[in-house]
Design a protein around this motif. Structure first.
Motif, PDB file in Angstrom:
ATOM      1  N   ILE A   1      36.315  67.346  21.584  1.00 22.95           N
ATOM      2  CA  ILE A   1      35.677  66.740  22.826  1.00 22.95           C
ATOM      3  C   ILE A   1      35.761  65.149  22.591  1.00 22.95           C
ATOM      4  O   ILE A   1      35.681  64.351  23.547  1.00 22.95           O
ATOM      5  N   ALA A   2      35.569  64.756  21.392  1.00 22.11           N
ATOM      6  CA  ALA A   2      35.481  63.230  21.142  1.00 22.11           C
ATOM      7  C   ALA A   2      36.741  62.481  21.668  1.00 22.11           C
ATOM      8  O   ALA A   2      36.707  61.480  22.149  1.00 22.11           O
ATOM      9  N   CYS A   3      37.808  63.150  21.298  1.00 24.60           N
ATOM     10  CA  CYS A   3      39.288  62.652  21.662  1.00 24.60           C
ATOM     11  C   CYS A   3      39.399  62.698  23.024  1.00 24.60           C
ATOM     12  O   CYS A   3      40.617  62.071  23.473  1.00 24.60           O
ATOM     13  N   HIS A   4      39.083  63.548  23.920  1.00 18.44           N
ATOM     14  CA  HIS A   4      39.289  63.897  25.311  1.00 18.44           C
ATOM     15  C   HIS A   4      38.091  63.064  26.129  1.00 18.44           C
ATOM     16  O   HIS A   4      38.218  63.425  27.266  1.00 18.44           O
ATOM     17  N   LYS A   5      37.311  62.360  25.587  1.00 11.98           N
ATOM     18  CA  LYS A   5      36.289  61.812  26.633  1.00 11.98           C
ATOM     19  C   LYS A   5      37.220  60.657  27.408  1.00 11.98           C
ATOM     20  O   LYS A   5      38.358  60.192  27.200  1.00 11.98           O
ATOM     21  N   GLU A   6      36.985  60.554  29.035  1.00  9.95           N
ATOM     22  CA  GLU A   6      37.446  59.662  29.687  1.00  9.95           C
ATOM     23  C   GLU A   6      37.352  58.173  29.030  1.00  9.95           C
ATOM     24  O   GLU A   6      36.248  57.799  29.143  1.00  9.95           O
ATOM     25  N   GLU A   7      38.471  57.607  28.736  1.00 11.30           N
ATOM     26  CA  GLU A   7      38.213  56.332  28.345  1.00 11.30           C
ATOM     27  C   GLU A   7      37.987  55.406  29.455  1.00 11.30           C
ATOM     28  O   GLU A   7      38.396  55.196  30.469  1.00 11.30           O
ATOM     29  N   SER A   8      37.254  54.391  29.053  1.00  7.80           N
ATOM     30  CA  SER A   8      36.761  53.373  30.041  1.00  7.80           C
ATOM     31  C   SER A   8      37.907  52.003  29.932  1.00  7.80           C
ATOM     32  O   SER A   8      38.109  51.542  28.647  1.00  7.80           O
ATOM     33  N   THR A   9      38.491  51.638  30.912  1.00  4.89           N
ATOM     34  CA  THR A   9      39.605  50.604  30.843  1.00  4.89           C
ATOM     35  C   THR A   9      39.203  49.672  31.662  1.00  4.89           C
ATOM     36  O   THR A   9      38.549  49.788  32.796  1.00  4.89           O
ATOM     37  N   ASP A  10      39.418  48.126  30.922  1.00  4.52           N
ATOM     38  CA  ASP A  10      39.202  47.063  31.764  1.00  4.52           C
ATOM     39  C   ASP A  10      40.344  46.796  32.430  1.00  4.52           C
ATOM     40  O   ASP A  10      41.163  46.395  32.070  1.00  4.52           O
ATOM     41  N   ILE A  11      40.165  47.007  33.958  1.00  4.72           N
ATOM     42  CA  ILE A  11      41.219  46.939  34.800  1.00  4.72           C
ATOM     43  C   ILE A  11      41.794  45.636  34.908  1.00  4.72           C
ATOM     44  O   ILE A  11      43.320  45.591  35.326  1.00  4.72           O
ATOM     45  N   VAL A  12      41.093  44.729  34.504  1.00  4.27           N
ATOM     46  CA  VAL A  12      41.676  43.253  34.757  1.00  4.27           C
ATOM     47  C   VAL A  12      42.723  42.718  33.478  1.00  4.27           C
ATOM     48  O   VAL A  12      43.289  41.833  33.544  1.00  4.27           O
ATOM     49  N   GLN A  13      42.676  43.579  32.332  1.00  2.00           N
ATOM     50  CA  GLN A  13      43.654  43.198  31.354  1.00  2.00           C
ATOM     51  C   GLN A  13      45.090  43.613  31.633  1.00  2.00           C
ATOM     52  O   GLN A  13      46.032  43.359  30.749  1.00  2.00           O
TER      53      GLN A  13
ATOM     54  N   PHE B   1      45.484  40.421  38.126  1.00  2.00           N
ATOM     55  CA  PHE B   1      44.264  39.635  37.869  1.00  2.00           C
ATOM     56  C   PHE B   1      44.360  38.313  37.536  1.00  2.00           C
ATOM     57  O   PHE B   1      44.643  38.466  36.141  1.00  2.00           O
ATOM     58  N   LYS B   2      44.154  37.427  37.869  1.00  2.00           N
ATOM     59  CA  LYS B   2      44.655  35.846  37.528  1.00  2.00           C
ATOM     60  C   LYS B   2      43.444  35.506  36.729  1.00  2.00           C
ATOM     61  O   LYS B   2      43.676  34.524  35.757  1.00  2.00           O
ATOM     62  N   ASN B   3      42.257  35.854  36.895  1.00  2.00           N
ATOM     63  CA  ASN B   3      41.211  35.390  36.242  1.00  2.00           C
ATOM     64  C   ASN B   3      39.899  36.481  36.509  1.00  2.00           C
ATOM     65  O   ASN B   3      40.140  37.549  37.010  1.00  2.00           O
ATOM     66  N   ASP B   4      38.670  36.187  36.222  1.00  2.00           N
ATOM     67  CA  ASP B   4      37.527  37.086  36.465  1.00  2.00           C
ATOM     68  C   ASP B   4      37.004  37.163  37.900  1.00  2.00           C
ATOM     69  O   ASP B   4      36.200  37.998  38.095  1.00  2.00           O
ATOM     70  N   SER B   5      37.852  36.418  38.768  1.00  2.00           N
ATOM     71  CA  SER B   5      37.277  36.606  40.200  1.00  2.00           C
ATOM     72  C   SER B   5      38.424  36.535  41.349  1.00  2.00           C
ATOM     73  O   SER B   5      38.234  36.695  42.336  1.00  2.00           O
ATOM     74  N   VAL B   6      39.608  35.998  40.703  1.00  2.00           N
ATOM     75  CA  VAL B   6      40.857  36.128  41.660  1.00  2.00           C
ATOM     76  C   VAL B   6      41.901  36.967  41.386  1.00  2.00           C
ATOM     77  O   VAL B   6      42.238  37.156  40.117  1.00  2.00           O
ATOM     78  N   PHE B   7      42.566  37.651  42.138  1.00  2.00           N
ATOM     79  CA  PHE B   7      43.762  38.656  41.998  1.00  2.00           C
ATOM     80  C   PHE B   7      44.970  38.083  42.860  1.00  2.00           C
ATOM     81  O   PHE B   7      44.850  37.461  43.930  1.00  2.00           O
ATOM     82  N   GLN B   8      45.934  38.603  42.507  1.00  2.00           N
ATOM     83  CA  GLN B   8      47.102  38.547  43.601  1.00  2.00           C
ATOM     84  C   GLN B   8      47.596  39.828  43.715  1.00  2.00           C
ATOM     85  O   GLN B   8      48.057  40.670  42.975  1.00  2.00           O
ATOM     86  N   LEU B   9      47.999  40.216  45.091  1.00  2.00           N
ATOM     87  CA  LEU B   9      48.492  41.346  45.401  1.00  2.00           C
ATOM     88  C   LEU B   9      49.768  41.114  46.438  1.00  2.00           C
ATOM     89  O   LEU B   9      49.355  41.086  47.694  1.00  2.00           O
ATOM     90  N   ASN B  10      50.873  40.571  46.213  1.00  2.00           N
ATOM     91  CA  ASN B  10      51.690  40.164  47.066  1.00  2.00           C
ATOM     92  C   ASN B  10      52.289  41.267  47.918  1.00  2.00           C
ATOM     93  O   ASN B  10      52.345  42.652  47.615  1.00  2.00           O
ATOM     94  N   THR B  11      52.684  41.055  49.440  1.00  2.00           N
ATOM     95  CA  THR B  11      53.216  41.932  49.984  1.00  2.00           C
ATOM     96  C   THR B  11      54.809  41.847  49.908  1.00  2.00           C
ATOM     97  O   THR B  11      55.282  41.230  49.038  1.00  2.00           O
TER      98      THR B  11
ATOM     99  N   LEU C   1      53.356  35.817  49.682  1.00  2.00           N
ATOM    100  CA  LEU C   1      52.290  35.767  48.633  1.00  2.00           C
ATOM    101  C   LEU C   1      50.982  36.111  48.977  1.00  2.00           C
ATOM    102  O   LEU C   1      50.623  35.774  50.236  1.00  2.00           O
ATOM    103  N   ALA C   2      50.219  36.849  48.539  1.00  2.00           N
ATOM    104  CA  ALA C   2      48.793  37.089  48.898  1.00  2.00           C
ATOM    105  C   ALA C   2      48.059  37.004  47.900  1.00  2.00           C
ATOM    106  O   ALA C   2      48.216  37.452  46.658  1.00  2.00           O
ATOM    107  N   VAL C   3      46.769  36.537  48.151  1.00  2.00           N
ATOM    108  CA  VAL C   3      45.604  36.571  47.084  1.00  2.00           C
ATOM    109  C   VAL C   3      44.439  37.072  47.581  1.00  2.00           C
ATOM    110  O   VAL C   3      44.158  37.005  48.786  1.00  2.00           O
ATOM    111  N   GLY C   4      43.484  37.356  46.657  1.00  2.00           N
ATOM    112  CA  GLY C   4      42.009  37.598  47.084  1.00  2.00           C
ATOM    113  C   GLY C   4      41.190  37.334  45.948  1.00  2.00           C
ATOM    114  O   GLY C   4      41.472  36.952  44.870  1.00  2.00           O
TER     115      GLY C   4
END
Length: 143
Positions: free
Chosen positions: A20-32, A64-74, A78-81
């Motif tokens: 059970i402990a090994c199969h817990k859904e892991e929380s991932t920091d997506i910005v890393q 993820f460029k920093n804690d508030s800006v991301f890039q997702l090019n088409t 170039l595209a940012v948000g």
């Protein structure tokens, strides 16, 4: 006999707890991580990204460029948000736009520009990130 039964029960209990402990859904920091778009689904209509669809080496790569800006090019531009993550599994995306205008837009490009601002939640399934919004889902793979 009683000692042997207790020992077996203890061993089985420990194995179950370990499982059970090994199969817990892991929380991932997506910005890393960087994430490659695999498909976008709008109202149950999938549009799959194919490598031949773009020339930009960072096309359809969520970075993820920093804690508030991301890039997702088409495919060619170039595209940012900007984004905020007010709580776990919640993401608000705004001001997503192409900042260059080199060529025409593909169907995927148009869908991204239209639906990325509607994204409000995400979930992680293994190496996949699923962004969810109003009538859309975008599947990305960890790079």
């Amino acid at each position: 006999m009683l000692k042997k039964t207790k020992f077996i029960i203890i061993i089985v209990s420990l194995l179950i707890l370990t499982f059970i402990a090994c199969h817990k859904e892991e929380s991932t920091d997506i910005v890393q991580f960087s994430w490659q778009v695999k498909y976008i689904c709008v109202e149950n209509q999938n549009s799959k990204v194919k490598n031949k669809d773009y020339v930009n080496k960072e096309a359809y790569m969520l970075i993820f460029k920093n804690d508030s800006v991301f890039q997702l090019n088409t495919s060619v531009n170039l595209a940012v948000g900007k984004f905020k993550m007010p709580s776990e599994n919640c993401i608000n995306i705004f001001e997503y736009q192409e900042i260059t205008e080199i060529g025409g837009q593909s169907i995927i490009d148009k869908k991204l520009l239209q639906y990325i601002p509607t994204i409000c939640s995400y979930k992680i399934l293994g190496d996949n990130l699923i962004l969810q919004g109003n009538k859309c889902e975008i599947k990305l793979k960890k790079q």
